[in-house]
Design an enzyme around this catalytic site. Structure first.
Site, short mmCIF file in Angstrom:
data_model
loop_
_atom_site.label_atom_id
_atom_site.label_comp_id
_atom_site.label_asym_id
_atom_site.label_seq_id
_atom_site.Cartn_x
_atom_site.Cartn_y
_atom_site.Cartn_z
N GLU A 431 0.81 -1.22 0.00
CA GLU A 431 0.00 0.00 0.00
C GLU A 431 0.85 1.27 0.00
O GLU A 431 0.51 2.28 0.60
CB GLU A 431 -0.98 0.02 1.19
CG GLU A 431 -1.93 -1.15 1.23
CD GLU A 431 -2.70 -1.34 -0.07
OE1 GLU A 431 -2.88 -0.36 -0.81
OE2 GLU A 431 -3.12 -2.47 -0.34
N GLY A 432 1.95 1.23 -0.71
CA GLY A 432 2.88 2.35 -0.77
C GLY A 432 3.94 2.19 0.29
O GLY A 432 3.66 2.23 1.49
#
Length: 581
Positions: A431-432
């Site tokens: 998620e980043g």
């Protein structure tokens, strides 16, 4: 070991981040007893249904055979019970079948789910993101036919971004969505690292995919968002034939073995546009931001699970002569006790940051005053990368400390401590990555608005420091929190004036500084809330945790701030020989 959901800690944390005030203002049908009942029921499900499956999920994992994925043993049945009990629909809009509870309540419940079984929790977590994306950007048909099924949990959602050549650089993706001449699209391409992209726990799986249309411009402006369902959704809501996408394999991973991470192949698959052409990345960020906060909660959750096991082990393991009174268990060694207390402080600080972000998201949506909504939105956006990155680093650090408390037994798989460490390690990546979160913090959340959101947060933290300084037994916490806030203010001023290379080099230490100081603020507020309470044995520990944080963590803040400017000095190409050995 047996897991016990931290209901008391969660209820106290909710009370100190403004959740009761939020409920009184915007959720008049809820009260403290209802909140407690929800937490107790969720804890029972986590303790009794999910935690017992955690070890088996790690040892056996999901299975891929003949083009299909089967969930880890017991996961599919547990998911159906999860759905039947309504846990998937907590904060969703009642117009789509949701219960309309606060985002903070949803986060509190999901912390217990992730702590009991992180691999399991990823499935409904991603569905929550799909719900938010379709709620904001879905077509009327999607909201009528697909969204209610996602809210109920009868269908699950998957977020499909990454390709072999396009990880964090989504501008490099090559998946193509061609108009089919009937108002829909046909998607072809390959996606990797698709969490719960295929499984047997739900009737349908709804893939939210970013891809390009044939005439799209290069770069992120050419990306659009599409919905492709595993089974065709007919106009009456019933399921039709299987769509032409499939899993090619599942990954063999360091941890979260119970969560199937799929390579997905799309072969002229039927799809529908979500939102506007060319706005896919912006639309997907709705889902990604929801997932980023949930991943921060995962960091808290796995830390809580690792802490509970380490604490129990320390009270059973006898080794050496202990300095503190007791029965000879290693819990009596001062350094072991200090380590456990610091683990606990990290958990409560990270939990408070995540729940605060959840409360702010509700205020930003519900407040009557536009200025209050805007201020809440600005702080929510500021805290989101901190909640994701700092809290997942906490998860890894606490899980590592848990292995250390076990000593050599922690390095042996049979004790289970190693699983928590392996599971925790993914959270700073997906998620980043946390490096990307740090760049987002300094760029979009601090430098882009002249640091106004950070300055406002620092002002509130300084006010708490003043209150602590005037409270008996917490004076030292106030002094050190005040010094930490001053260091963060100094670092922010430097960041606003720094050139791009220096700012990017300082991004990660700046985020750590911001998390450390904000965590101290959370612990200080908890200590103030506990001061003078009749429940002394348990609540008195809140002051002890705040004092430990002040002495062990906040004392490092001035040096960290002062060192930011030095980080870029040796990064120029002429100095690259240092990296070549």
């Amino acid at each position: 070991m047996t897991f016990r959901a931290p209901v008391r800690d969660l209820a106290f944390a909710l009370s100190t981040v403004g959740h009761p005030d939020l409920l009184a203002r915007h959720y008049p049908d809820l009260d403290g007893d209802t909140v407690q009942a929800v937490l107790d029921a969720a804890a029972a499900f986590a303790d009794n249904e999910l935690a017992p499956l955690n070890r088996q999920g790690d040892l056996v994992g999901a299975r891929y055979e003949n083009g299909t994925v089967t969930a880890a043993p017991g996961f599919a049945d547990a998911y159906r019970r999860f759905v039947e009990q309504g846990w998937n629909s907590l904060s969703a809009d009642p117009a789509h079948g949701g219960q309309g509870l606060s985002k903070a309540m949803e986060l509190a419940v999901f912390e217990m789910v992730h702590a009991a079984n992180m691999a399991f929790g990823l499935c409904p977590m991603l569905t929550q993101g799909a719900i938010e994306a379709l709620t904001l950007h879905g077509t009327p048909r999607q909201k009528e036919l697909v969204l209610p099924k996602l809210v109920s949990g009868e269908w699950t959602g998957a977020m499909c971004l990454t390709e072999p050549q396009a990880g964090s650089d989504l501008a490099a993706l090559t998946s193509v969505a061609r108009p089919d001449g009937q108002g829909g699209y046909r998607i072809s391409g390959q996606k990797i690292f698709i969490t719960w992209g295929d499984h047997d726990a739900a009737d349908n799986i709804c893939h939210l995919i970013i891809a390009r249309t044939p005439d799209a411009p290069p770069g992120i402006k050419g990306i659009s968002l599409f919905l492709a369902n595993k089974f065709q959704v007919k106009d009456d809501g019933s399921l039709g034939p299987r769509n032409s996408f499939r899993p090619a394999s599942i990954e063999h991973k360091l941890g979260i073995h119970g969560s199937p991470t799929c390579v997905m192949l799309y072969e002229d698959a039927e799809a529908e546009l979500v939102g506007e052409l060319g706005q896919g990345l912006a639309h997907m960020f709705v889902m990604m931001n929801a997932a980023r906060l949930q991943v921060g909660v995962q960091g808290v959750a796995i830390a809580e699970r690792a802490f509970q096991q380490a604490l129990a082990f320390s009270q059973e393991r006898r080794q050496g002569r202990t300095a503190l009174p007791g029965d000879g268990a290693i819990y009596g060694h001062p350094d072991v006790r200090r380590t456990l207390m610091l683990m606990k402080a990290r958990i409560e600080a990270a939990r408070g940051i995540c729940l605060t972000t959840g409360v702010l998201s509700d205020v930003a949506r519900l407040a009557d005053d536009p200025a209050e909504r805007a201020a809440a939105k600005a702080r929510q956006e500021l805290l989101t990368p901190i909640a994701k990155a700092w809290s997942t680093d906490v998860g890894v650090d606490v899980a590592s400390a848990g292995v250390q408390i076990h000593g050599g037994m922690g390095f042996i798989e049979e004790t289970g401590a190693a699983q928590h460490y392996r599971d925790a390690r993914i959270a700073p990546i997906y998620e980043g990555t946390n490096g990307i979160q740090a760049l987002d913090l300094i760029g979009r959340k601090v430098r882009a608005n002249g640091g106004e959101a950070m300055k406002a947060l620092c002002a509130d933290m300084a006010a708490t420091a003043d209150r602590l300084s005037a409270t008996a037994g917490l004076e030292g916490v106030g002094v050190r929190l005040g010094a930490g806030v001053a260091a963060l203010e100094r670092a922010t001023r430097w960041l606003l004036d720094a050139d791009n290379i220096a700012a990017q080099a300082a991004a990660t230490p700046y985020l750590k500084l911001a998390g450390d100081v904000t965590g101290g603020w959370i612990l200080g507020r908890q200590a103030l809330a506990a001061a003078g309470s009749e429940d002394q044995p348990w609540l008195a520990a809140k002051g002890a945790l705040a004092r430990l944080w002040a002495s062990q963590v906040l004392t490092q803040a001035p040096g960290l701030a002062d060192g930011l400017a030095d980080g870029a000095l040796d990064l120029e190409p002429t100095q690259a020989t240092a990296l070549a050995g």
